[in-house]
Structures are given as C-alpha cells and as structure tokens.
Design an enzyme around this catalytic site. Structure first.
Site: not given
Ligand code: PLP
Length: 378
Positions: A51, A103, A176, A201
C-alpha cells in the site's frame, strides 16, 4: 540519458524500464505485498508494504509524469478511485464547481458526497468561462473540476482560462483528461494543478485493466493528503494490473494517433449522412468549441464522438442494434470500436440526449467501420 533528455515517445516505447541497469528488457512483475528491511531496519525498496508503493507502480507513474509534464504521479485502483481521492480531501464547508457534462458516475458520486459531507457543489456549463466565473466564490471555492472533451457530448473547455478563474479565487483546477489522452492535451502546461485519467481507457487501451492515475504540476498540501489517502484507503492496483498497464502504455502513441485519424475521417463522413442530425466531434469545424479545440489539442482530436439521429431515440436504438463491427458495450479507448446508447446505460436521471449514440473508434480498418455504419443507418 535520463528522462529529462528524452522525448515522451521514447520513455513510452521503453515502457519505463531501466533495462541498462537491471538487464530486464521488460520489467519483472513484482508480486510481493511486503518488502524487507536491512539489519539496521532500513527500507530496501523504499517502502515496507504494497500500500506504500509497489515497485510495479513506479514505471507507470514515471511514464505519466513525463507524458503530462508533472512533478509527481499516483496510480490508483480505478479512475473513480483517483478522482474521488481529490474530492475526499476537501473539508466540510468547502465549495466545488463541477461541469454539467462529465463522466456520469463521478457526477453522481460528487453530488451524493457533497450532500452527505456538507461540501457545496455547483453544477455549471463549464465550457462557457462566464459560467465558471459566475460560479466561483473567492476563499470558499477550493476545487474547480472540468472534463475536456466532456463525455458523452464532447464539449471542449478552455483549460488555461479555467485555471485563471480557479486560481483567481484561490481554488485548485482538476482536469479529467481521459478522452484527450496525454498526447493531445497537456493540462498541466496550461495551468491546471492536477490531471486525472481513467487509465482503464486509452492509457491501457486493451479493455482488460481497471486503473486510474493523478499527476500534479507541483507539490502541495492537498497532494500530500491525496498520497496519504491512497495509502490509508487502500485504493491501489494489483501488481499484475500495473504490469499490464505498462505494457499497454508502450503503444499509446501509435494507437491513439490511428484512432484519432480514423475518427476524424469518419466524423466528416457521418456529417454528410441524411439520417444524422448532428455529429459531435471536436475536430469538426461545426463543433461549437472548434477554435478552442484547435488551440488546445495538438496532434489529434481523439477517438471519441457521438452522433444524434433524426429519427430520435427509436432510430438511435435501431442503428445500435444493426451494427456488427462496432460492439455494443460501454467504456472506451480499446482497440475495438464500441457503440453505446448512453441514455440507456446511465438510466434514470441521465442527461444524455435520447437520440445520441456514443462511438469509441478502435483500430479496425476504416472501410469496415464505414460500411458497418452505412448499413446500419439506412
Ligand atoms: C471511465 C471514466 C471514468 C471512470 O474511470 P474508471 O476507471 O472506470 O473508474 C472517469 N472519467 C472518464 C472520462 C471516464 O471515461
């Protein structure tokens, strides 16, 4: 040569490994959850427990620091774990601003979290800086959160302008940047304080790892709290997932450049199709923030777009049902093209237009993707 002298592409291609000193051309998977001490109780690998920091996180974090131009990075168990680590370190009474287009899962979480922990949340159309300016409160607003391009409608928000507004009232700007990838937008260079990616992603890119990452422009008290939060909450990745993520990262450049080029060509073609009322893609001159996208994104506009059907929700569902090369699934950024009816996926309370289909463009040949859409649209 050290990282400072190297182009990010070179750091990516080497997967962050130190082959010259360790002899491993690809890194070993460090599965150990516990790390030894020497006879004087000194830490041998810099931490004593997984951790704290597994050696397997370090290469990924090093690559992302280089890609984003930051000073420190933290790998998390998911994009949500990364984003919520920022919000969780606000104090009761703080005010935050979030965009109306973002998101879905994170917006839902932030609103519930805010209500429960007395963190006031303002939701604004953040792509218009006038709305951000009107929403912030000097001394009280501690975090301005933006997502650009924003899921699933792909509005583009000016990062530099948002940073100026956030800093003007003493707040931090978090971005983000999942859809833009570190290759097409570098938010920290534009003044953002923390950039976040769902590494699930594009960074991993093969739809087989759940991970998230934060990179900071500079050290700060907030960043230190986030690091402690990751450790204490245990929102860390398994070593094998970190290893897979590093493997995916090696090909980030070639994947996203190809996906972005295919997406642009498809978007231009889709705009000519009579069944479609609107194509939402930042690389089209018809996009409302095209000028900002051109200024802020370099090298490509990404592989994500949405189309809206003249026939409304029924037409959108019919087109989705007819597609064969595009797979009907959520998520994005993998090698395979995906189609999703966001209103269905998000369910009750969704703000996604019912006539909208989201497309994640993969690495298939463009002719197959175009033919698939052509057949589905008739
Ligand atoms: C998928 C996604 C998230 C969340 O991420 P996870 O890895 O699924 O927890 C946040 N922001 C965007 C733009 C995303 O496409």
């Amino acid at each position: 040569m050290n990282d400072d002298e190297l182009h990010p592409d070179t750091v990516l291609a080497h997967g962050g490994t130190q082959a010259a000193t360790t002899g491993h051309v690809t890194p070993p998977i460090a599965m150990s959850t516990t790390f030894g001490r020497d006879r004087d109780q000194g830490l041998i690998v810099g931490g004593d427990y997984i951790r704290d920091a597994s050696p397997s996180y370090k290469d990924v974090e090093r690559a992302l620091i280089k890609l984003e131009g930051g000073t420190s990075a933290l790998l998390f168990a998911s994009g949500m774990a990364a984003a919520t680590a920022i919000f969780s370190n606000l104090a009761p009474g703080d005010h935050v601003v979030i965009p109306s287009a973002m998101y879905w899962g994170l917006r839902k979480w932030v609103l519930a979290f805010g209500a429960r922990w007395n963190v006031e949340v303002s939701v604004v159309d953040a792509w218009d800086p006038a709305n951000l300016r009107a929403a912030v409160r000097p001394g009280k607003t501690k975090l301005v959160w933006i997502e650009t391009p924003a899921n699933p409608t792909w509005e583009v928000t000016d990062v530099a302008e948002s940073a100026a507004i956030a800093h003007g009232c003493g707040a931090v700007l978090g971005v983000d940047s999942t859809a833009a990838t570190p290759l097409f937008t570098r938010p920290l260079d534009l003044g953002a304080d923390i950039v976040m990616h769902s590494a699930t992603k594009y960074l991993n890119g093969h739809s087989d790892v759940l991970a998230g990452i934060l990179v900071t422009r500079q050290s700060s008290e907030l960043w230190d709290r986030i690091a402690v939060h990751r450790h204490d909450s245990g929102a860390v990745l398994g070593p094998f997932d970190a290893w897979l993520l590093l493997r995916g990262l090696r090909t980030l450049r070639v994947r996203v450049e190809r996906q972005s080029a295919t997406a642009l060509e498809l978007a231009r073609w889709l705009e000519q199709q009579p069944a479609i009322s609107r194509v939402r893609y930042p690389g089209l001159p018809s996009h409302p923030q095209y000028e900002i996208a051109r200024r802020q994104m370099s090298g490509g506009f990404g592989g994500m777009m949405s189309i809206q059907l003249r026939g409304g929700k029924e037409a959108a569902l019919r087109v989705a049902s007819r597609l064969e090369v595009f797979l009907r699934a959520t998520s994005l950024g993998g090698t395979e093209s995906l189609v999703e009816h966001r209103a269905t996926a998000e369910g009750q309370g969704s703000m996604a237009p019912p006539d909208l289909l989201r497309l994640s463009i993969g690495l298939e040949h463009i002719d197959d993707l175009r033919r698939d859409l052509e057949r589905a649209l008739v």
